[in-house]
Scaffold this motif. Structure first.
Motif, mmCIF file in Angstrom:
data_model
loop_
_atom_site.group_PDB
_atom_site.id
_atom_site.type_symbol
_atom_site.label_atom_id
_atom_site.label_comp_id
_atom_site.label_asym_id
_atom_site.label_seq_id
_atom_site.Cartn_x
_atom_site.Cartn_y
_atom_site.Cartn_z
ATOM 1 N N LEU A 280 44.981 -8.990 41.061
ATOM 2 C CA LEU A 280 45.881 -9.253 42.572
ATOM 3 C C LEU A 280 47.067 -9.828 42.612
ATOM 4 O O LEU A 280 47.619 -9.900 43.321
ATOM 5 N N LEU A 281 47.228 -10.863 41.286
ATOM 6 C CA LEU A 281 48.262 -11.558 41.180
ATOM 7 C C LEU A 281 49.430 -11.346 40.492
ATOM 8 O O LEU A 281 50.306 -11.493 40.388
ATOM 9 N N LEU A 282 48.606 -10.103 39.297
ATOM 10 C CA LEU A 282 49.692 -9.338 38.205
ATOM 11 C C LEU A 282 49.702 -8.014 38.919
ATOM 12 O O LEU A 282 48.616 -7.192 39.100
ATOM 13 N N SER A 283 50.733 -8.025 37.645
ATOM 14 C CA SER A 283 51.720 -6.324 37.951
ATOM 15 C C SER A 283 51.633 -6.011 37.139
ATOM 16 O O SER A 283 52.196 -5.208 36.753
ATOM 17 N N GLU A 284 49.859 -5.672 37.143
ATOM 18 C CA GLU A 284 49.801 -4.884 35.716
ATOM 19 C C GLU A 284 48.382 -3.684 35.841
ATOM 20 O O GLU A 284 47.724 -4.071 36.655
ATOM 21 N N SER A 285 48.418 -3.032 35.135
ATOM 22 C CA SER A 285 46.743 -2.007 34.612
ATOM 23 C C SER A 285 46.124 -2.991 34.310
ATOM 24 O O SER A 285 46.188 -4.012 34.447
ATOM 25 N N LEU A 286 44.343 -2.594 35.409
ATOM 26 C CA LEU A 286 43.385 -3.294 34.827
ATOM 27 C C LEU A 286 43.165 -3.510 32.886
ATOM 28 O O LEU A 286 42.667 -4.120 33.177
ATOM 29 N N GLN A 287 43.291 -2.399 32.553
ATOM 30 C CA GLN A 287 43.419 -2.134 31.377
ATOM 31 C C GLN A 287 43.830 -3.150 30.738
ATOM 32 O O GLN A 287 43.486 -4.268 30.104
ATOM 33 N N ARG A 288 44.790 -3.212 30.719
ATOM 34 C CA ARG A 288 46.489 -4.425 30.493
ATOM 35 C C ARG A 288 45.712 -5.952 31.054
ATOM 36 O O ARG A 288 45.695 -6.827 30.175
ATOM 37 N N ILE A 289 45.124 -5.594 32.368
ATOM 38 C CA ILE A 289 44.256 -7.061 32.393
ATOM 39 C C ILE A 289 43.553 -7.119 32.096
ATOM 40 O O ILE A 289 42.706 -8.516 31.530
ATOM 41 N N ASN A 290 42.116 -6.326 31.646
ATOM 42 C CA ASN A 290 40.989 -6.696 31.661
ATOM 43 C C ASN A 290 40.859 -7.351 29.981
ATOM 44 O O ASN A 290 39.931 -8.315 29.312
ATOM 45 N N ALA A 291 42.472 -6.816 28.943
ATOM 46 C CA ALA A 291 43.012 -6.937 27.705
ATOM 47 C C ALA A 291 43.083 -8.744 27.604
ATOM 48 O O ALA A 291 42.298 -9.835 26.842
ATOM 49 N N VAL A 292 43.458 -9.260 28.481
ATOM 50 C CA VAL A 292 43.810 -10.846 28.574
ATOM 51 C C VAL A 292 42.449 -11.473 28.916
ATOM 52 O O VAL A 292 41.991 -12.503 28.424
ATOM 53 N N LYS A 293 42.088 -10.605 30.001
ATOM 54 C CA LYS A 293 40.525 -11.400 29.918
ATOM 55 C C LYS A 293 39.559 -11.488 29.380
ATOM 56 O O LYS A 293 39.189 -12.752 29.164
ATOM 57 N N ASN A 294 39.762 -10.884 28.473
ATOM 58 C CA ASN A 294 38.943 -10.778 26.405
ATOM 59 C C ASN A 294 39.626 -11.351 25.756
ATOM 60 O O ASN A 294 38.356 -12.690 25.389
ATOM 61 N N ILE A 295 40.650 -12.106 25.905
ATOM 62 C CA ILE A 295 41.454 -13.617 25.264
ATOM 63 C C ILE A 295 40.651 -14.673 26.146
ATOM 64 O O ILE A 295 40.056 -15.489 24.943
ATOM 65 N N LEU A 296 41.019 -14.778 26.782
ATOM 66 C CA LEU A 296 40.772 -15.759 27.988
ATOM 67 C C LEU A 296 39.549 -16.209 27.901
ATOM 68 O O LEU A 296 39.060 -17.697 27.866
ATOM 69 N N ALA A 297 38.528 -15.512 27.873
ATOM 70 C CA ALA A 297 37.211 -15.349 27.817
ATOM 71 C C ALA A 297 36.833 -15.737 26.404
ATOM 72 O O ALA A 297 35.832 -17.338 26.471
#
Length: 257
Positions: A174-191
């Motif tokens: 919702l808050l980042l202007s990125e593709s879902l795949q790039r957001i998913n990559a960041v999610k994996n790092i944060l997790a």
């Protein structure tokens, strides 16, 4: 705790499944945690053992998504400290609060997250039109709202973690202007960071089962690579559908648990 060969295989298989689904979406804990309870581990010991075992799977998934992480180093560094603090707070709360403390609120949070994932394209488009009309631009890293949201999601992640990835994806989508795949990559790092800081804390203050930890660790590492190969090939609409499906299953399990 000595495990039979069948119990060991069940934990190992659960680790593969959890590592795979965590990399694609999140909620792998809903696979491993019930298995650990089924083999006789007490709830807190099972939760701690699960968190320790899934760290390697999160790292494996993040490595599998390394291509989508390019150009996001600054963003990850900005978000990482918030998530690390939240994960540590959640780990402390796990040992300080009753085991059912989050039971009432978590299904509601996951439900709201799923609605955000479902309607994210429309909401994002409406927000973009509003910004264009006002002549403003989105914060490249989501701004304070994303930091607060990720902190709260990380507190929950350090506490239990089921559907933590869904919360991350909904907030960043919702808050980042990125593709879902790039957001998913960041999610994996944060997790991986949240699981890691919680795991380090648990090593010194909590009981865990080393056999279960090692079986889940090996299994989730394999699953992380499988999840990265499968997840990055999914189209945005399909990936969104997978997120929603997993989230619905998570809500059902959390309500019935």
């Amino acid at each position: 705790m000595a495990l039979s060969i069948w119990e060991a295989l069940a934990v190992f298989a659960a680790g593969i499944g959890a590592g795979t689904i965590n990399t694609i979406v999140g909620s792998g804990t809903l696979i491993t945690f019930p298995v650990l309870l089924a083999i006789g581990l007490p709830p807190i010991t099972a939760n701690v053992s699960n968190t320790l075992g899934l760290v390697s799977g999160s790292i494996s998934g993040a490595i599998g998504y390394r291509r989508e992480l390019r150009g996001q180093t600054r963003r990850i560094l900005r978000l990482a400290s918030t998530c690390l603090l939240g994960g540590l707070v959640g780990a402390i709360l796990l040992l300080a609060l009753p085991s059912d403390a989050f039971d009432a609120i978590v299904p509601v949070l996951v439900g709201l997250a799923l609605l955000l994932v479902l309607f994210q394209p429309r909401i994002a488009a409406a927000v973009k039109r509003r910004r264009e009309a006002k002549g403003t631009q989105a914060h490249p890293d989501g701004g304070p709202v994303l930091l607060v949201g990720l902190f709260l999601a990380s507190v929950y992640g350090g506490y239990f973690g089921a559907a933590q990835g869904v919360l991350y994806l909904s907030l960043m989508g919702l808050l980042l202007s990125e593709s879902l795949q790039r957001i998913n990559a960041v999610k994996n790092i944060l997790a991986a960071l949240v699981n890691g800081v919680a795991a380090i804390f648990f090593l010194f203050v909590a009981d865990f089962d080393w056999t279960a930890v090692l079986l889940i660790a090996v299994g989730s590492t394999i699953g992380g690579q499988i999840g990265a190969k499968v997840g990055r090939r999914l189209k945005p609409t399909v990936l969104r559908g997978v997120i929603i499906a997993v989230g619905v299953v998570a809500i059902v399990q959390l309500v019935l648990r």
